[in-house]
Write an enzyme that holds these catalytic residues in place. Sequence first.
Site, PDB file in Angstrom:
ATOM      1  N   LYS A 123       0.826  -1.198   0.000  1.00  0.00           N
ATOM      2  CA  LYS A 123       0.000   0.000   0.000  1.00  0.00           C
ATOM      3  C   LYS A 123       0.869   1.260   0.000  1.00  0.00           C
ATOM      4  O   LYS A 123       0.674   2.167  -0.814  1.00  0.00           O
ATOM      5  CB  LYS A 123      -0.935   0.021   1.207  1.00  0.00           C
ATOM      6  CG  LYS A 123      -1.798   1.293   1.260  1.00  0.00           C
ATOM      7  CD  LYS A 123      -2.165   1.672   2.671  1.00  0.00           C
ATOM      8  CE  LYS A 123      -2.638   3.103   2.740  1.00  0.00           C
ATOM      9  NZ  LYS A 123      -2.903   3.555   4.117  1.00  0.00           N
ATOM     10  N   ASP A 141      -6.424   1.133   0.391  1.00  0.00           N
ATOM     11  CA  ASP A 141      -6.564   1.544   1.780  1.00  0.00           C
ATOM     12  C   ASP A 141      -7.880   0.986   2.305  1.00  0.00           C
ATOM     13  O   ASP A 141      -8.539   0.174   1.651  1.00  0.00           O
ATOM     14  CB  ASP A 141      -6.486   3.068   1.916  1.00  0.00           C
ATOM     15  CG  ASP A 141      -7.753   3.759   1.432  1.00  0.00           C
ATOM     16  OD1 ASP A 141      -8.566   3.124   0.722  1.00  0.00           O
ATOM     17  OD2 ASP A 141      -7.929   4.951   1.759  1.00  0.00           O
TER      18      ASP A 141
END
Length: 218
Positions: A123, A141
């Site tokens: 991420k 996310d």
Amino acid sequence: MRFTAQKHIRQVVTILEKTYPDRGTALEFRDPWQLLTATILSAQCTDIMVNKVTPRLFAAYPSVCALGHADILAVEEIVKPTGFFHNKAKAIVAASLELCEKWGGTVTPEMDFLTGLPGIGRKTANVVLAHAFGKQAVVVDTHVKRLAYRIGLSESLVPEKVEQDIMAVVAESHWNSLCDALIAHGRSACNARTPDCDACAITGLCPKNGVPDVKAPR
């Protein structure tokens, strides 16, 4: 609860991109290293709070090597408002130290390079690739993970699998814009507990996976 896959992906992507035209991250940064650092600090913390902390952090440690060789207790004191400050201070110092001593302070825009740094997951790496280097990347996310399932883009709730699923069904040229739109949509209308389906631009196309007492479109 049964999962229903999205049947109108291109149309959904187009509507979301038009509904949420703003692009980019709310995190403030001047270079890839600053964004890498800010993204680490943003874990379970608002971008607003991170943006309050990073000016002081980068004033105290204006370079990769300065932060890499910083006193950990001093760094902890600065980043304390972002929460989980022991782990976050350790992570940003360790990543900066490796960048300084092994890579001459340079952040290379490659997934393998970024995830090879201490404490950097996909991420964070994707945030840097997308917003510091302008590469197409799927940033998963909490909003993207939740909405990808709800909208029918991925049956998984595992971030790495969600990333793969989105990459498989959405054209690469739309990865950044879709993720930006999903994050905005998750913050404004499609929240976790009480999504405002009446105000949703894609309500007629959304299978509403995981949303109780809401009829999905046929």
